[in-house]
Scaffold this motif. Structure first.
Motif, PDB file in Angstrom:
ATOM      1  N   LEU A 143       9.526   7.461  -0.498  1.00 23.60           N
ATOM      2  CA  LEU A 143       8.921   6.167  -0.193  1.00 23.60           C
ATOM      3  C   LEU A 143       9.569   5.535   1.032  1.00 23.60           C
ATOM      4  O   LEU A 143       8.879   5.015   1.919  1.00 23.60           O
ATOM      5  N   TRP A 144      10.892   5.585   1.098  1.00 22.94           N
ATOM      6  CA  TRP A 144      11.584   4.979   2.230  1.00 22.94           C
ATOM      7  C   TRP A 144      11.211   5.706   3.523  1.00 22.94           C
ATOM      8  O   TRP A 144      11.024   5.064   4.574  1.00 22.94           O
TER       9      TRP A 144
ATOM     10  N   ALA B  49       0.829  -1.209   0.000  1.00 20.14           N
ATOM     11  CA  ALA B  49       0.000   0.000   0.000  1.00 20.14           C
ATOM     12  C   ALA B  49       0.863   1.259   0.000  1.00 20.14           C
ATOM     13  O   ALA B  49       0.566   2.234  -0.704  1.00 20.14           O
ATOM     14  N   VAL B  50       1.936   1.270   0.784  1.00 16.25           N
ATOM     15  CA  VAL B  50       2.833   2.437   0.798  1.00 16.25           C
ATOM     16  C   VAL B  50       3.491   2.609  -0.562  1.00 16.25           C
ATOM     17  O   VAL B  50       3.584   3.719  -1.088  1.00 16.25           O
ATOM     18  N   CYS B  51       3.952   1.509  -1.143  1.00 19.07           N
ATOM     19  CA  CYS B  51       4.581   1.596  -2.463  1.00 19.07           C
ATOM     20  C   CYS B  51       3.597   2.137  -3.502  1.00 19.07           C
ATOM     21  O   CYS B  51       3.940   3.016  -4.309  1.00 19.07           O
ATOM     22  N   GLU B  52       2.374   1.651  -3.474  1.00 18.42           N
ATOM     23  CA  GLU B  52       1.378   2.110  -4.439  1.00 18.42           C
ATOM     24  C   GLU B  52       1.077   3.586  -4.276  1.00 18.42           C
ATOM     25  O   GLU B  52       0.803   4.293  -5.260  1.00 18.42           O
TER      26      GLU B  52
ATOM     27  N   TYR C 161      14.205   3.462  11.711  1.00 23.07           N
ATOM     28  CA  TYR C 161      14.787   4.718  11.222  1.00 23.07           C
ATOM     29  C   TYR C 161      16.281   4.606  10.950  1.00 23.07           C
ATOM     30  O   TYR C 161      16.831   5.396  10.181  1.00 23.07           O
ATOM     31  N   ASP C 162      16.952   3.628  11.566  1.00 22.22           N
ATOM     32  CA  ASP C 162      18.387   3.486  11.334  1.00 22.22           C
ATOM     33  C   ASP C 162      18.703   2.473  10.231  1.00 22.22           C
ATOM     34  O   ASP C 162      19.861   2.135   9.996  1.00 22.22           O
ATOM     35  N   THR C 163      17.672   1.987   9.536  1.00 20.78           N
ATOM     36  CA  THR C 163      17.905   1.055   8.439  1.00 20.78           C
ATOM     37  C   THR C 163      18.472   1.792   7.239  1.00 20.78           C
ATOM     38  O   THR C 163      17.871   2.767   6.765  1.00 20.78           O
ATOM     39  N   PRO C 164      19.643   1.383   6.708  1.00 23.12           N
ATOM     40  CA  PRO C 164      20.183   2.048   5.523  1.00 23.12           C
ATOM     41  C   PRO C 164      19.209   1.918   4.341  1.00 23.12           C
ATOM     42  O   PRO C 164      18.566   0.871   4.166  1.00 23.12           O
ATOM     43  N   ILE C 165      19.117   2.974   3.558  1.00 24.91           N
ATOM     44  CA  ILE C 165      18.220   2.958   2.408  1.00 24.91           C
ATOM     45  C   ILE C 165      19.011   3.281   1.144  1.00 24.91           C
ATOM     46  O   ILE C 165      20.047   3.947   1.198  1.00 24.91           O
TER      47      ILE C 165
ATOM     48  N   PHE D  71      15.999  -2.636  -2.316  1.00 26.96           N
ATOM     49  CA  PHE D  71      16.198  -2.290  -0.916  1.00 26.96           C
ATOM     50  C   PHE D  71      17.566  -2.685  -0.368  1.00 26.96           C
ATOM     51  O   PHE D  71      18.263  -1.897   0.261  1.00 26.96           O
ATOM     52  N   ALA D  72      17.995  -3.932  -0.596  1.00 31.00           N
ATOM     53  CA  ALA D  72      19.191  -4.459   0.074  1.00 31.00           C
ATOM     54  C   ALA D  72      20.455  -3.691  -0.279  1.00 31.00           C
ATOM     55  O   ALA D  72      21.377  -3.586   0.538  1.00 31.00           O
TER      56      ALA D  72
END
Length: 338
Positions: free
Chosen positions: A319-320, A268-271, A331-335, A284-285
């Motif tokens: 989006l991220w 849903a967020v992506c759309e 919030y600390d996940t690298p994007i 993502f990775a």
């Protein structure tokens, strides 16, 4: 626009891996038969599109994937590609090992010879496995050799390090392989291997995805500290991030309802940003500095072209941020691009 064919240099191994790479389990008949002609078409298309890192294993189609991949790569300049295979399973005559069949007793690999996969992570077993893989491939060497899923036969890290690891180190010292590693879908086990030995690359399946970032707890920071490159597979988590619907697979079995609901929230967020979920999932990775390639397996030219299109899709930074606000990413996940 992200370029899937760009080569990412990895200092520790000296290898350059294409950002998007090709896994060959589907070409070995995973879940459904794949003809020789269809497999060749996929490999020709991948090469034509610029992919230059190819991964295989004896397990995939009971040697079929290695034979098909080797038959194609023998016609290409050897210096132009990077090839990995795996050790830990020897193919022998006999009834299938229980791990080779699903709960209903059906083989995971269809349309291929049915043989026994014998787990062997010993020093001699690793040497024998590489020798037999090279024979099936019809090539003089591979670039990367991974220990394959030692958890599948309940082998401990200590057992692998006492036996097969010694063989891997000798093969690297002798120049018979350029890089050594371990491939599995347990981030905690891989972290223990990373602490225990001198590995160049690790292949992590399904544990650094939009749905599961377990590798962020320990494995990826450890790899970054030690200069270990990480190849990430399973970015669609067996299909749920490609098409989240009832019955979609997660880790090769139907997904639990809570996982399906989380995947639908991601979609849903992506759309909302005009981005297919598959595009965000496949990109993502590579936001993490230790990740050197995203490994995807396909069974048709159409699936390959779809993955390439998703990889090239422009994903807006917003989006991220939206995923973070929804609690779907820490919030600390690298994007990517962050």
């Amino acid at each position: 626009m992200p370029d899937p064919t760009a080569l990412i240099p990895h200092d520790k191994s000296g290898l350059r891996l294409s950002r998007l790479s090709l896994g060959t389990a589907p070409l070995g008949g995973l879940y459904a038969p794949v003809s020789e002609a269809q497999a060749r078409e996929v490999l020709e298309a991948a090469w034509g599109q610029g992919l230059r890192y190819f991964d295989t294993a004896p397990q995939y189609g009971n040697g079929t994937a290695e034979r098909r991949l080797g038959g194609f790569l023998r016609d290409q300049p050897r210096a132009a590609f990077v090839l990995s295979t795996k050790v830990g399973r020897l193919l022998r005559e006999g009834p299938p090992h229980p791990s080779q069949v699903d709960p209903e007793g059906h083989s995971y690999y269809q349309g291929v010879p049915q043989v026994m996969q014998v787990y062997d992570y010993s020093y001699r077993g690793v040497l024998r496995s590489l020798e037999e893989s090279l024979e099936r491939l019809g090539l003089a060497r591979v670039d990367i050799l991974y220990v394959h899923d030692p958890d599948a036969d309940n082998r401990s890290v200590e057992e692998v390090m006492r036996g097969g690891y010694r063989a891997l180190v000798e093969l690297r010292q002798q120049g018979l392989v350029q890089a050594i590693g371990v491939g599995m879908n347990h981030a905690d086990w891989l972290a223990e291997f990373a602490r225990s030995g001198d590995f160049d690359l690790l292949l992590l399946a399904g544990r650094y995805t939009l749905l599961d970032q377990a590798a962020l707890r320990e494995l990826l920071p450890l790899c970054h500290h030690k200069g270990i490159g990480v190849v990430v597979g399973g970015v669609y988590n067996s299909g749920i991030l490609a098409d989240p619907r009832p019955g979609a697979r997660y880790d090769y079995v139907p997904a639990q309802p809570e996982l399906l609901q989380r995947a639908l929230r991601l979609q849903a967020v992506c759309e909302a940003h005009g981005v297919p979920l598959k595009a965000a999932a496949i990109q993502f990775a590579l936001g993490h500095p230790s990740v050197v390639s995203v490994l995807t397996g396909v069974r048709s030219r159409e699936e390959l072209e779809e993955n390439l299109r998703m990889f090239r899709w422009e994903v807006p930074p917003e989006l991220w941020g939206h995923l973070r606000r929804e609690g779907l990413l820490d919030y600390d996940t690298p994007i990517p691009g962050g």
